[in-house]
Scaffold this motif. Structure first.
Motif, PDB file in Angstrom:
ATOM      1  N   THR A   1       8.276  61.067  42.030  1.00 15.17           N
ATOM      2  CA  THR A   1       7.556  60.694  40.675  1.00 15.17           C
ATOM      3  C   THR A   1       6.087  61.094  40.378  1.00 15.17           C
ATOM      4  N   HIS A   2       5.786  60.963  39.220  1.00 14.45           N
ATOM      5  CA  HIS A   2       4.318  60.990  39.001  1.00 14.45           C
ATOM      6  C   HIS A   2       3.924  59.618  38.905  1.00 14.45           C
ATOM      7  N   VAL A   3       2.650  59.469  38.796  1.00 13.25           N
ATOM      8  CA  VAL A   3       1.914  58.101  38.847  1.00 13.25           C
ATOM      9  C   VAL A   3       0.751  58.160  38.183  1.00 13.25           C
TER      10      VAL A   3
ATOM     11  N   TYR B   1       2.203  52.934  32.604  1.00 17.10           N
ATOM     12  CA  TYR B   1       2.780  53.200  33.895  1.00 17.10           C
ATOM     13  C   TYR B   1       4.145  54.086  33.643  1.00 17.10           C
ATOM     14  N   ILE B   2       4.348  54.757  34.710  1.00 18.12           N
ATOM     15  CA  ILE B   2       5.601  55.902  34.894  1.00 18.12           C
ATOM     16  C   ILE B   2       6.882  55.272  35.380  1.00 18.12           C
ATOM     17  N   ASP B   3       8.042  55.467  34.851  1.00 20.94           N
ATOM     18  CA  ASP B   3       9.180  54.836  35.444  1.00 20.94           C
ATOM     19  C   ASP B   3       9.776  55.690  36.538  1.00 20.94           C
TER      20      ASP B   3
ATOM     21  N   SER C   1      13.193  57.573  35.953  1.00 16.10           N
ATOM     22  CA  SER C   1      13.459  58.512  34.914  1.00 16.10           C
ATOM     23  C   SER C   1      12.446  59.722  35.040  1.00 16.10           C
ATOM     24  N   CYS C   2      11.387  59.679  35.803  1.00 16.46           N
ATOM     25  CA  CYS C   2      10.647  60.692  35.649  1.00 16.46           C
ATOM     26  C   CYS C   2      11.106  61.865  36.456  1.00 16.46           C
ATOM     27  N   VAL C   3      11.175  63.265  35.782  1.00 14.70           N
ATOM     28  CA  VAL C   3      11.827  64.234  36.120  1.00 14.70           C
ATOM     29  C   VAL C   3      11.028  65.160  36.731  1.00 14.70           C
ATOM     30  N   ASP C   4       9.434  64.720  36.744  1.00 21.85           N
ATOM     31  CA  ASP C   4       8.472  65.399  37.652  1.00 21.85           C
ATOM     32  C   ASP C   4       8.045  66.758  37.060  1.00 21.85           C
ATOM     33  N   CYS C   5       8.146  66.966  35.630  1.00 19.93           N
ATOM     34  CA  CYS C   5       8.063  68.176  35.070  1.00 19.93           C
ATOM     35  C   CYS C   5       6.455  68.409  34.797  1.00 19.93           C
ATOM     36  N   GLY C   6       5.765  67.460  35.043  1.00 15.85           N
ATOM     37  CA  GLY C   6       4.135  67.852  35.117  1.00 15.85           C
ATOM     38  C   GLY C   6       3.412  67.789  33.852  1.00 15.85           C
ATOM     39  N   ALA C   7       4.231  67.437  32.735  1.00 14.52           N
ATOM     40  CA  ALA C   7       3.711  67.741  31.266  1.00 14.52           C
ATOM     41  C   ALA C   7       2.636  66.684  31.004  1.00 14.52           C
ATOM     42  N   CYS C   8       2.598  65.474  31.625  1.00 15.64           N
ATOM     43  CA  CYS C   8       1.746  64.524  31.382  1.00 15.64           C
ATOM     44  C   CYS C   8       0.198  64.787  31.829  1.00 15.64           C
ATOM     45  N   ILE C   9       0.440  65.494  33.151  1.00 15.56           N
ATOM     46  CA  ILE C   9      -0.848  65.911  34.035  1.00 15.56           C
ATOM     47  C   ILE C   9      -1.733  66.756  32.876  1.00 15.56           C
TER      48      ILE C   9
ATOM     49  N   ALA D   1       3.682  63.533  25.424  1.00 12.68           N
ATOM     50  CA  ALA D   1       3.812  64.819  26.239  1.00 12.68           C
ATOM     51  C   ALA D   1       5.334  64.726  26.993  1.00 12.68           C
ATOM     52  N   CYS D   2       5.515  63.482  27.360  1.00  8.48           N
ATOM     53  CA  CYS D   2       6.727  63.279  28.443  1.00  8.48           C
ATOM     54  C   CYS D   2       7.996  63.494  27.615  1.00  8.48           C
ATOM     55  N   PRO D   3       8.771  64.656  28.277  1.00  9.99           N
ATOM     56  CA  PRO D   3      10.071  64.722  27.530  1.00  9.99           C
ATOM     57  C   PRO D   3      11.251  63.669  27.547  1.00  9.99           C
ATOM     58  N   VAL D   4      10.841  62.978  28.761  1.00 10.41           N
ATOM     59  CA  VAL D   4      12.109  61.914  28.997  1.00 10.41           C
ATOM     60  C   VAL D   4      11.480  60.201  28.424  1.00 10.41           C
ATOM     61  N   ASN D   5      10.439  60.432  27.881  1.00 12.54           N
ATOM     62  CA  ASN D   5       9.812  59.011  27.545  1.00 12.54           C
ATOM     63  C   ASN D   5      10.019  58.004  28.511  1.00 12.54           C
ATOM     64  N   CYS D   6       9.460  58.440  29.743  1.00 13.24           N
ATOM     65  CA  CYS D   6       9.214  57.372  30.965  1.00 13.24           C
ATOM     66  C   CYS D   6       7.940  56.856  31.045  1.00 13.24           C
ATOM     67  N   ILE D   7       6.904  57.101  30.035  1.00 13.64           N
ATOM     68  CA  ILE D   7       5.946  56.322  30.133  1.00 13.64           C
ATOM     69  C   ILE D   7       5.609  55.104  29.178  1.00 13.64           C
ATOM     70  N   HIS D   8       5.383  54.085  29.411  1.00 12.25           N
ATOM     71  CA  HIS D   8       5.149  52.778  28.999  1.00 12.25           C
ATOM     72  C   HIS D   8       4.098  51.821  29.254  1.00 12.25           C
TER      73      HIS D   8
HETATM   74  S1  SF4 Z   1       6.123  64.328  35.107  1.00 13.11           S
HETATM   75 FE1  SF4 Z   1       7.244  64.655  33.179  1.00 13.11          FE
HETATM   76  S2  SF4 Z   1       8.800  63.335  33.206  1.00 13.11           S
HETATM   77 FE2  SF4 Z   1       7.333  62.439  34.663  1.00 13.11          FE
HETATM   78  S3  SF4 Z   1       6.093  61.145  33.719  1.00 13.11           S
HETATM   79 FE3  SF4 Z   1       5.080  63.025  33.545  1.00 13.11          FE
HETATM   80  S4  SF4 Z   1       5.837  64.005  31.396  1.00 13.11           S
HETATM   81 FE4  SF4 Z   1       7.240  62.228  32.158  1.00 13.11          FE
END
Ligand code: SF4
Ligand SMILES: Cc1cc2nc3c(=O)[nH]c(=O)nc-3n(C[C@H](O)[C@H](O)[C@H](O)COP(=O)(O)OP(=O)(O)OC[C@H]3O[C@@H](n4cnc5c(N)ncnc54)[C@H](O)[C@@H]3O)c2cc1C
Ligand SMILES: NC(=O)c1ccc[n+]([C@@H]2O[C@H](COP(=O)([O-])OP(=O)(O)OC[C@H]3O[C@@H](n4cnc5c(N)ncnc54)[C@H](OP(=O)(O)O)[C@@H]3O)[C@@H](O)[C@H]2O)c1
Ligand code: SF4
Length: 490
Positions: free
Chosen positions: A2-4, A40-42, A45-53, A18-25
């Motif tokens: 996951t991302h943290v 916090y990242i769930d 549900s995080c799909v590790d796409c890295g968009a949030c970075i 930025a998160c495509p799966v709405n897992c940051i709350h």
């Molecule tokens: S890595 Fe992707 S899925 Fe995971 S929290 Fe970041 S934007 Fe969302």
């Protein structure tokens, strides 16, 4: 994997969008956003796409596998947030409505007073209006308010927010006027003659003062922070660092910043942009112990868990809590308590240490020409009207110290010509529209955002939501012809 989200989060919620799966709350439209210490990242549900970075302006998001030891606790901190009950989230992240501007012959022209986070986020929002022009007036020779003169120099990633503000400032329609104090160099009426509206984002430049005998012997964290950050108003300050102990009254995040700067190895600080006179004074410092004194119990600590985690990773510094100071929270859990319990009398024999003390209210600052210590009243806790309060037990305790700093919160100053609420240190407003407290009517063309609007609490990113609310009110007034066109063009 996951991302943290790690400790340097400033809550601006760019990652949420930025998160495509709405897992940051929590997201800005969720009720706990305003009070949340961080996002916090769930992990489920995080799909590790890295968009949030890429979206995060302060480098606060790290892939699980790249966490270093200091930030590893954030894996649990992120996951724990989702172990508590939460309402189900929609699949997609909230989309904020774009600002809609009714075409008028003159696009919106707004003067913003101050250039801190609230001002910069307000300018960014305003500049989404076609043709908008924003003039930002800053009294200091450099911009960005506490993002520069408050955020500690060793919080490097948080300070990177300045790069995002630079990007905002490069937009068409943005003009920065540094070294101009509104009320001294230019008047409110001058600004209103040239703009549709004046938005005050002047922060809370003063501090709450301790009202006890000898209080003038104590320095304030406001002054100390401004000194180590090279604020021109405090560059020549001197602090007594010749005694082995310093006491900080209050235990918010500012108190932890100050305790950390007082105890961090100066060679480490030399690698930051700490003001050079402060660095030299810290090199000569004899301070070995910093006592951070809270008037209530550990469960009411004002610092955030993420900042406590950060404090524990400072090399060569022990952080401890006397076991008896933890007793008042024996039947409680949550927040920073589990971590605080691990610190009971902990020590590795490091040369410097920070002692977190509880249930101590300063009664008197000791000393004649300079502070020699603090006399505290010992407290117990009582619940009154739903709030946990400190009640003196009648016992007293004195702590020797050469430096006593009060870190009991900041306070807004009255803005010339604007109404002021002395109790809260803010300008009375509704959704950012300044209101006349006598009539309850809005004062035409005058708005507030940031700490002068809502008081001295919250992270850098909290001001983004706050500024957006104000700008929405301003543009609604512009669209409804409540803001007359400026009669001077230059
Ligand atoms: S890595 Fe992707 S899925 Fe995971 S929290 Fe970041 S934007 Fe969302
Ligand atoms: C010591 C400290 C450390 C902090 N560290 C962090 C952190 O690490 N992370 C985090 O997320 N948040 C941190 N915060 C919180 C964050 O800094 C605030 O939420 C934020 O700066 C408030 O923004 P603001 O724009 O309302 O006020 P400010 O940042 O105070 O900006 C106000 C600006 O207005 C200018 N001004 C005032 N009067 C006038 C005038 N008359 N004319 C022209 N200009 C004027 C001031 O010079 C200043 O530049 C910290 C706060 C403090 C006090
Ligand atoms: N890294 C970061 O993210 C960061 C860093 C710095 C600041 N900030 C933010 O900036 C804001 C301001 O921080 P802050 O530390 O100045 O304020 P704060 O969080 O409001 O803490 C103030 C402290 O002073 C105590 N206090 C108030 N009046 C007192 C009195 N008369 N006598 C004794 N103690 C008293 C409070 O105790 P009680 O709780 O008992 O009232 C509390 O411990 C906060 O929202 C903070 O999170 C964030
Ligand atoms: S700083 Fe902003 S973008 Fe980065 S993690 Fe925190 S809320 Fe998300």
């Amino acid at each position: 994997m996951t991302h943290v989200v790690t400790q340097s989060c400033c809550n601006d919620a760019s990652c949420v969008h930025a998160c495509p799966v709405n897992c940051i709350h929590p997201t800005p439209d969720e009720p706990d956003f305003a009070t949340s210490e961080m996002l916090y990242i769930d992990p489920a549900s995080c799909v590790d796409c890295g968009a949030c970075i890429t979206a995060c302006p302060v480098g606060a998001i790290v892939p699980h596998g790249a966490l270093d030891d200091a930030r590893r606790p954030f894996l649990t901190i992120n996951a724990d947030f989702y172990r508590r009950p939460r309402p189900p989230a929609p699949i997609l992240a909230p989309v904020s409505e774009p600002l809609r501007v009714r075409p008028r012959p003159e696009p919106p022209r707004v003067a913003i007073v101050g250039s801190g986070p609230a001002a910069m986020y307000a300018a960014d929002e305003l500049l989404t209006c076609p043709g908008a022009r924003v003039d930002v007036y800053e009294r200091l020779p450099f911009p960005y308010g506490l993002a520069r003169t408050g955020v500690a120099p060793d919080h490097r990633s948080t300070r990177q927010i300045a790069e995002q503000f630079d990007t905002i400032a490069r937009q068409d329609g943005f003009r920065l006027h540094t070294g101009v104090e509104v009320g001294r160099d230019v008047t409110h009426d001058d600004l209103l003659a040239r703009h549709h509206a004046v938005l005050y984002a002047v922060g809370a430049a003063s501090d709450r003062r301790l009202d006890v005998p000898g209080a003038s012997l104590a320095a304030t964290a406001t002054e100390f922070v401004a000194w180590y950050n090279g604020h021109p108003d405090h560059a020549d300050r001197a602090f007594d660092l010749a005694h082995r102990r310093a006491v900080i009254v209050g235990n918010g995040n500012v108190a932890l910043d100050v305790a950390r700067i007082l105890t961090t190895d100066p060679d480490v600080l030399a690698d930051t942009d700490i003001a050079r006179p402060a660095l030299e004074a810290l090199r000569a410092s004899r301070v070995e112990e910093v006592v951070v004194a809270g008037r209530r119990g550990p469960a009411q600590s004002a610092f955030t868990l993420s900042e406590l985690v950060g404090l524990l990773s400072v090399p060569g510094v022990d952080v401890t809590v006397p076991a008896e100071d933890l007793e008042s929270a024996a039947n409680e859990d949550g927040g920073a308590l589990p971590l605080l319990r691990t610190l009971a009398e902990r020590g590795s024999g490091a040369r410097r240490r920070i002692v977190l003390r509880y249930l101590l209210t300063p009664e008197r600052i000791l000393g004649d020409a300079r502070a020699t210590g603090v006399e505290f009243a010992r407290n117990e806790l009582a619940l009154a009207e739903g709030t946990v309060r400190a009640v003196p037990t009648g016992e007293r305790e004195s702590v020797d110290a050469g430096l006593v700093l009060t870190s009991i919160g900041y306070r807004g100053r009255p803005v010339p010509g604007l109404p002021f609420d002395d109790a809260t240190g803010t300008v009375p407003n509704r959704l950012g529209r300044v209101v006349d407290p006598a009539s309850g009517d809005p004062v035409p063309g005058v708005y507030v955002a940031g700490w002068i609007k809502r008081g001295p609490t919250g992270f850098i990113g909290t001001n983004k939501t706050c500024a957006r609310e104000t700008v929405r009110a301003l543009i609604e007034d512009y669209n409804n012809d409540r803001l007359p066109a400026p009669h001077l063009t230059r």
